[in-house]
Design an enzyme around this catalytic site. Structure first.
Site, PDB file in Angstrom:
ATOM      1  N   LYS A 210      -8.538  10.091   5.462  1.00  0.00           N
ATOM      2  CA  LYS A 210      -7.241  10.670   5.090  1.00  0.00           C
ATOM      3  C   LYS A 210      -6.654   9.779   4.003  1.00  0.00           C
ATOM      4  O   LYS A 210      -6.080   8.733   4.257  1.00  0.00           O
ATOM      5  CB  LYS A 210      -6.306  10.711   6.300  1.00  0.00           C
ATOM      6  N   GLY A 263      -2.018  -0.165   5.525  1.00  0.00           N
ATOM      7  CA  GLY A 263      -0.717   0.348   5.114  1.00  0.00           C
ATOM      8  C   GLY A 263       0.399  -0.485   5.709  1.00  0.00           C
ATOM      9  O   GLY A 263       0.226  -1.669   6.004  1.00  0.00           O
ATOM     10  N   SER A 264       1.528   0.137   5.922  1.00  0.00           N
ATOM     11  CA  SER A 264       2.713  -0.592   6.358  1.00  0.00           C
ATOM     12  C   SER A 264       2.635  -0.934   7.844  1.00  0.00           C
ATOM     13  O   SER A 264       1.977  -0.250   8.637  1.00  0.00           O
ATOM     14  CB  SER A 264       3.970   0.243   6.095  1.00  0.00           C
ATOM     15  N   VAL A 267       3.977   1.978  10.112  1.00  0.00           N
ATOM     16  CA  VAL A 267       3.017   3.041  10.412  1.00  0.00           C
ATOM     17  C   VAL A 267       1.912   2.519  11.318  1.00  0.00           C
ATOM     18  O   VAL A 267       1.407   3.242  12.194  1.00  0.00           O
ATOM     19  CB  VAL A 267       2.438   3.634   9.115  1.00  0.00           C
ATOM     20  N   GLY A 268       1.542   1.246  11.152  1.00  0.00           N
ATOM     21  CA  GLY A 268       0.544   0.651  12.027  1.00  0.00           C
ATOM     22  C   GLY A 268       0.950   0.714  13.492  1.00  0.00           C
ATOM     23  O   GLY A 268       0.132   0.968  14.381  1.00  0.00           O
ATOM     24  N   GLU A 286      -4.882  -3.305   8.818  1.00  0.00           N
ATOM     25  CA  GLU A 286      -4.565  -4.266   7.746  1.00  0.00           C
ATOM     26  C   GLU A 286      -3.203  -3.851   7.220  1.00  0.00           C
ATOM     27  O   GLU A 286      -3.071  -2.831   6.549  1.00  0.00           O
ATOM     28  CB  GLU A 286      -5.643  -4.232   6.659  1.00  0.00           C
ATOM     29  N   CYS A 320      -0.536  -5.905  -0.942  1.00  0.00           N
ATOM     30  CA  CYS A 320      -0.106  -6.415   0.362  1.00  0.00           C
ATOM     31  C   CYS A 320      -0.074  -7.937   0.398  1.00  0.00           C
ATOM     32  O   CYS A 320       0.708  -8.529   1.145  1.00  0.00           O
ATOM     33  CB  CYS A 320      -1.016  -5.888   1.463  1.00  0.00           C
ATOM     34  N   GLU A 417       8.916  -6.819   3.169  1.00  0.00           N
ATOM     35  CA  GLU A 417       7.916  -6.506   2.152  1.00  0.00           C
ATOM     36  C   GLU A 417       8.482  -5.438   1.217  1.00  0.00           C
ATOM     37  O   GLU A 417       8.699  -4.294   1.615  1.00  0.00           O
ATOM     38  CB  GLU A 417       6.625  -6.003   2.798  1.00  0.00           C
TER      39      GLU A 417
END
Length: 534
Positions: A210, A263-264, A267-268, A286, A320, A417
């Site tokens: 995705k 990603g963020s 969302v993780g 990650e 990141c 971040e």
């Protein structure tokens, strides 16, 4: 991700023609197809003309204009992709091939990537605002290199014979984990695609990718090349769409065995929750970073300023591991600040197809506005802008290189971040020329730098600039981060594990660690001859 392996492609892009977009549909079971949801909606409305699936816009961040409409996958499409991947894993040839056979197909896949470098670099340029020249020299070749690296490992996956304290013969098998869902970010569309896909292919897994909704173009092109290379149908599926629909469906799917996400952190968390409340699938994350760069007063000031600036402005700060917190020892702080601002003001923004450009546009309007809002927050919190802080140009999503001073550790710009070209510059104490009988003042100075560097919920990366290797080693062993750069920054290689501590996630990309996470260990044992049944 800077300083990756480069080739010798010419820098002259003055006559390059942006290619036509060839692939805009979902790639499921070896075919490009429309999304199911839109076709169902049309049927419910008794539309007699040819129905097409639901679509969404992908936008060129250089101008803010729509490039093309892309198929919008949803839960039904993820179901179809998972069904194809499950069939390919349970009954197809890919997991049953020898590692050597998989490697041959992966090497052909890599060759096709190299043959289409310009077109792929252009797709990431118009979709993500990435520098075209960098894409040709680094990003796209790195994707091919990842396929080559893991192809070399595919026939070297093996277990071991175990020594037993009882009359048993035992050994382990390493087997592919099954169907994997890859959810990839928009900042490095090609690199992140192959950081996940290449080791999963080598392990014998099947998968659903995705891509980020902001950058779907190159992922669909990669799927096309995979089929050309001979990757069997159902092994690699690409479902484009949004995180809250397609991404959520991947995370919670009962027939997906593992999710790998970059990603963020926010969302993780959602992905971990979905995995836990569905089938307890394995998760590799990650996530975000707020990485410190510590510059001691024996460092070369000019080189330090260049490294610090590249660390935050590379890929327009959408990295990141960006060096967003820079700590400079007082002895060189004034000189360092002057050089940093000179270099920042000379930094060239512009069209990413121009080989002289060093910074293109942010990926989309949402990210552009988010960065500007953090700059406003920094000013309101008492930070001082030394340079930048404003949009650049008359169109597109460009943000000036921005440097804050007078930053305190509890300010949002020092803790959150931002994922943009915004640097917080801070100083730490000089070392007096005295020593106590038991503990040197030098040690206390190093401890201050370590403490401040570790004062973050993140732990992805850190940098240390010093000529004193005793200091460098001490700091590198004390900072809680997954990767430490000494007298360099952002350097990566296919064989170096990359990942974070704390809220920067867990699991590793790259290296053999990046392969092993797609394998599971099975122990097999039998009683030795003449031993009792156990």
């Amino acid at each position: 991700m800077a300083n990756l392996e480069q080739n010798n492609t010419s820098a002259d892009q003055s006559h390059f023609k942006i290619p036509d977009i060839k692939f805009t549909k979902l790639f499921i079971n070896g075919e490009f197809v429309d999304s199911i949801k839109g076709q169902i909606d049309c049927l419910h409305k008794d539309v007699s003309s040819k129905t097409i699936g639901r679509t969404f816009d992908t936008v060129d961040p250089r101008t803010g204009e729509v490039i093309v409409r892309i198929a919008e996958g949803d839960k039904e499409d993820v179901d179809a992709a998972v069904k194809a991947a499950r069939e390919a894993f349970d009954h197809g040839p890919w997991p049953r091939m020898s590692g050597f056979q998989r490697a041959r197909i992966m090497l052909k896949f890599a060759d096709l990537i190299e043959q289409n470098i310009e077109e792929l670099a252009a797709l990431d340029c118009i979709d993500a605002g990435k520098l075209f020249l960098w894409g040709k020299l680094v990003d796209i070749p790195f994707g091919a290199r990842l396929l080559q690296y893991y192809a070399g490992a595919a026939d070297k996956v093996h277990g071991e014979v175990l020594k037993s304290s009882r009359p048993l013969h035992a050994y382990t098998l390493k087997e592919p984990i099954g169907v994997v869902g890859h959810i990839i970010p928009w900042n490095f569309p090609t690199s992140n695609f192959f950081m996940k896909v290449a080791p999963a292919l080598a392990a014998g897994c099947t998968m659903i990718v995705k891509p980020a909704e902001q950058t779907p173009l190159s992922a669909l092109f990669h799927a096309h090349l995979a089929k050309q290379a001979g990757v069997p149908d159902g092994v690699l599926n690409v479902v484009t769409g949004f995180g809250h629909t397609a991404g959520a469906a991947v995370s919670s799917h009962m027939d997906i065995d593992m999710v790998s996400f970059t990603g963020s952190t926010e969302v993780g968390r959602l992905i971990m929750q979905a995995a836990a409340t569905s089938n307890l699938k394995m998760v590799s994350l990650e996530l975000g970073g707020k990485s410190p760069l510590i510059i001691f007063d024996d460092a070369d000031v000019d080189k330090a300023a260049e490294l610090a600036l590249n660390g935050i402005l590379f890929n327009k700060g959408e990295v990141c591991a960006a060096s967003s917190r820079v700590y400079v020892q007082e002895g060189i702080y004034g000189e360092f600040e002057k050089k940093l601002i000179e270099k920042a003001k000379a930094w060239k923004l512009g069209d990413p197809f121009d080989p002289e450009t060093r910074q293109g546009p942010q990926v989309d309007k949402k990210q552009f506005e988010r960065i500007l809002s953090y700059i406003d927050i920094g000013v309101k919190e008492g930070g001082t802008l030394l340079t930048g802080g404003k949009p650049w140009g008359s169109k597109g999503y460009y943000v000036e290189p921005t440097v804050f001073v007078d930053v305190k550790e509890d300010m949002q710009i020092a803790r959150d971040e931002i994922f943009g070209p915004v640097l917080s510059l801070m100083k730490f104490k000089c070392t007096p020329k005295i020593r106590s009988c038991l503990r040197s003042v030098t040690c206390r100075t190093v401890e201050e730098a370590i403490e401040r560097a570790n004062n973050s919920k993140y732990g992805l990366a850190a940098g240390v600039l010093t000529k004193d290797m005793n200091v460098a080693n001490r700091v590198s062993r004390s900072i809680r981060a997954g990767i430490i750069w000494i007298n360099c920054y952002s350097s990566l290689d296919v064989g170096f594990p990359f990942g974070g501590y704390k809220m920067s996630g867990f699991g590793r990309e790259l290296g053999l660690d990046g392969l092993h996470k797609y394998l599971q260990v099975k122990t097999v044992m039998t009683p030795l001859h003449d031993s009792p049944w156990l």
